[in-house]
Design an enzyme around this catalytic site. Structure first.
Site, PDB file in Angstrom:
ATOM      1  N   LYS A  92       0.841  -1.188   0.000  1.00 14.35           N
ATOM      2  CA  LYS A  92       0.000   0.000   0.000  1.00 14.35           C
ATOM      3  C   LYS A  92       0.885   1.250   0.000  1.00 14.35           C
ATOM      4  CE  LYS A  92      -4.089  -1.930   0.158  1.00 14.35           C
ATOM      5  NZ  LYS A  92      -5.049  -1.771  -0.958  1.00 14.35           N
ATOM      6  N   ASN A 118      -0.539   1.663  -7.016  1.00  9.65           N
ATOM      7  CA  ASN A 118      -1.520   2.673  -7.398  1.00  9.65           C
ATOM      8  C   ASN A 118      -1.038   4.049  -6.964  1.00  9.65           C
ATOM      9  OD1 ASN A 118      -3.397   0.876  -8.516  1.00  9.65           O
ATOM     10  ND2 ASN A 118      -4.344   0.483  -6.535  1.00  9.65           N
ATOM     11  N   LYS A 201      -3.200   5.230 -15.530  1.00 13.66           N
ATOM     12  CA  LYS A 201      -3.707   4.287 -14.535  1.00 13.66           C
ATOM     13  C   LYS A 201      -4.405   5.030 -13.401  1.00 13.66           C
ATOM     14  CE  LYS A 201      -4.676   0.679 -12.193  1.00 13.66           C
ATOM     15  NZ  LYS A 201      -3.729  -0.149 -11.454  1.00 13.66           N
ATOM     16  N   ASN A 205      -8.209   4.472 -11.524  1.00  8.79           N
ATOM     17  CA  ASN A 205      -8.492   4.408 -10.092  1.00  8.79           C
ATOM     18  C   ASN A 205      -9.415   5.534  -9.655  1.00  8.79           C
ATOM     19  OD1 ASN A 205      -5.115   3.383  -9.785  1.00  8.79           O
ATOM     20  ND2 ASN A 205      -6.871   2.074  -9.479  1.00  8.79           N
ATOM     21  N   SER A 273      -9.649  -2.288  -4.878  1.00  8.55           N
ATOM     22  CA  SER A 273      -8.777  -2.430  -3.717  1.00  8.55           C
ATOM     23  C   SER A 273      -9.189  -1.472  -2.604  1.00  8.55           C
ATOM     24  CB  SER A 273      -7.317  -2.185  -4.109  1.00  8.55           C
ATOM     25  OG  SER A 273      -7.137  -0.881  -4.629  1.00  8.55           O
TER      26      SER A 273
END
Length: 497
Positions: A92, A118, A201, A205, A273
């Protein structure tokens, strides 16, 4: 750095030694594919239960082809894996610094480090730790859901991964990594615009993460609600405007494209997620996704009201979640109706309070608490260590106890008041970040033995370093003499005289 060894190894052999740092659902999906591709892959995760399940039974992978078990290498300790050719970072966002610093045994003379996380900014954190010349960045659209310890649902088929050098060059080492991934069935392309790729990306998200986190909806439910699509497209349009103002080259100018791309190839039951984090009671990466859009928007003068609202909603959910957890800790102990006293320290620690013993203060002679200990120092990462040294010395008189390096160029600095500053120049947050707690123990061995009942894991720094299940790092220190702890605990600096 001469990082040609990865390329040479790939040409001379077919197997590459890879560590997945943060082998949760996504990391396990990628790791399973790379393992089945013939590589030596180590899955690192701090969950002892998850690792033990994989070591005992293999990793159970459910995907479009059915269900199978993959024999994998799994560990909680980087030292067990040793130096590897490639570290794929998938922890994370908020754990990046601590995770990499705690896994330096993975880094050999020619090791490369690839972030597939991410959000934005991880590559700078990693570069500060291992050197910018080792770091590559990337983004993946692969999905994964953790079903149980050692059991994932994988969404690999048809999902693209992009990697690249931070300076945009197309290098042999980047091409070799892509070839390794492609040979394992992970569709991977080397990008000469990795910053733009990371923003591409990020848009995906932005489109889905916060909305599913706020609503609790799966992909299928999300895409079935027109009102949510309208909000998603507005959030993506804001992010695109921010990217344009920042000079970032995106692959599309149509907000529909990230929205559509987010759900391609995934089952209707798949969860983002962010939603998975909230359902597990964990904080999310909102600050690195929609929060990054808001920060960049402020920097470049672009309004981002939709993203700011989504950030506020997720922060509110996290706050409510934290308050509930705190309330459960306070009220989770059975207290006799004959003793409706104020909540004391025994209640906070889950001890059942007898109706005949409504003690409000532990006077230190309750041996059921085990070996005594006290918080000896708090370690904090700070961007400007010199400023902090001056402030705490000039304002509070907390002078130097110890220094790592020189006083002129300190790497770490301990004060007599119990603070430890760790120099982290890339830190951009408005407050320091907790690195670890240093706890002075009367009997360190007894404390270590007792800690094993709580599912802690040993950290690479040594057996006296414990990683708690939620990520907090604690350093246990043996007091010499042991009686120092009792004397320290006798002091009450707030006592009235």
């Amino acid at each position: 750095m001469n990082a040609g060894s990865y390329l040479g190894l790939h040409i001379e052999e077919t197997a590459v030694k890879i560590a997945i740092l943060g082998a949760g659902a996504l990391g396990c999906a990628i790791g399973a594919a790379l393992t089945e591709g013939g590589n030596e892959v180590w899955l690192l995760n701090r969950s002892a239960a998850h690792v033990e399940a994989m070591r005992r039974d293999g990793l159970q992978v459910d995907d479009a082809n059915g269900s199978r078990r993959v024999k994998v290498l799994a560990t909680t300790r980087a030292a067990e894996a040793g130096a590897v050719d490639l570290v794929v970072v998938l922890v994370k966002s908020f754990h990046t610094d601590a995770a990499m610093r705690g896994a330096l045994e993975l880094i050999g003379a020619e090791t490369l480090v690839l972030s597939l996380q991410n959000g934005l900014g991880h590559e700078d954190v990693l570069a500060d730790i291992v050197g910018r010349e080792r770091v590559l960045a990337g983004k993946t659209y692969i999905g994964g859901v953790m079903r149980n310890p050692g059991h994932i649902e994988s969404g690999v088929t048809g999902k693209a991964t992009y990697i690249g050098e931070l300076d945009g060059r197309i290098t042999p080492r980047a091409m070799a990594i892509a070839e390794t991934f492609n040979a394992a069935g992970l569709a991977t392309t080397v990008s000469d615009n990795i910053v733009g790729t990371m923003w591409d990306k990020l848009l995906v998200n932005v489109a889905t993460g916060a909305l599913t986190g706020a609503t609790g909806l799966t992909y299928g439910q999300l895409y079935d609600e027109p009102l949510l699509k309208t909000t998603a497209l507005a959030a993506v349009a804001e992010a695109m405007a921010v990217a344009q103002a920042a000079g970032v080259k995106l692959s599309t100018t149509d907000p529909e494209r990230p929205w559509t791309l987010a759900g391609e190839g995934l089952s209707l039951a798949f969860k983002t997620s962010m939603l998975q984090s909230l359902e597990k009671g964990s904080i999310t990466e909102i600050d690195f996704i929609n929060g990054a859009v808001v920060r960049w928007g402020q920097r470049h003068g672009v309004p981002t009201p939709v993203n700011a609202t989504l950030v506020a909603c997720i922060k509110g959910i996290e706050r409510a979640m934290t308050d509930r957890q705190h309330s459960n800790n306070l009220h989770g102990t059975r207290v006799s109706a004959e003793a409706p006293t104020l909540v004391d320290r025994n209640v906070l620690h889950g001890t059942r309070v007898s109706a005949k013993a409504p003690t409000l203060v532990d006077n230190g002679d309750n041996r059921m608490n085990g070996s005594k200990a006290y918080l000896e120092h708090v370690a904090i990462w700070v961007k400007d260590i010199h400023w902090h040294i001056r402030f705490f010395e000039d304002v509070l008189g907390m002078t130097m106890r110890e220094v790592d390096g020189t006083r002129e160029e300190p790497r770490q600095y301990w004060t007599l008041g119990g603070l430890q500053f760790i120099h982290a120049p890339c830190h951009e947050e408005p407050e320091g970040r907790l690195a670890h707690l240093g706890v002075m123990c009367e009997d360190m061995e007894a404390a270590l033995a007792a800690a094993q009942r709580y599912g802690v894991s040993e950290m690479p720094q040594g057996r006296n370093w414990l990683r708690l299940p939620d990520g907090l790092a604690v350093e246990l220190i043996q007091a010499r003499p042991a009686s120092c702890v009792a004397r320290a605990l006798e002091i009450n600096p707030r006592a009235e005289v």
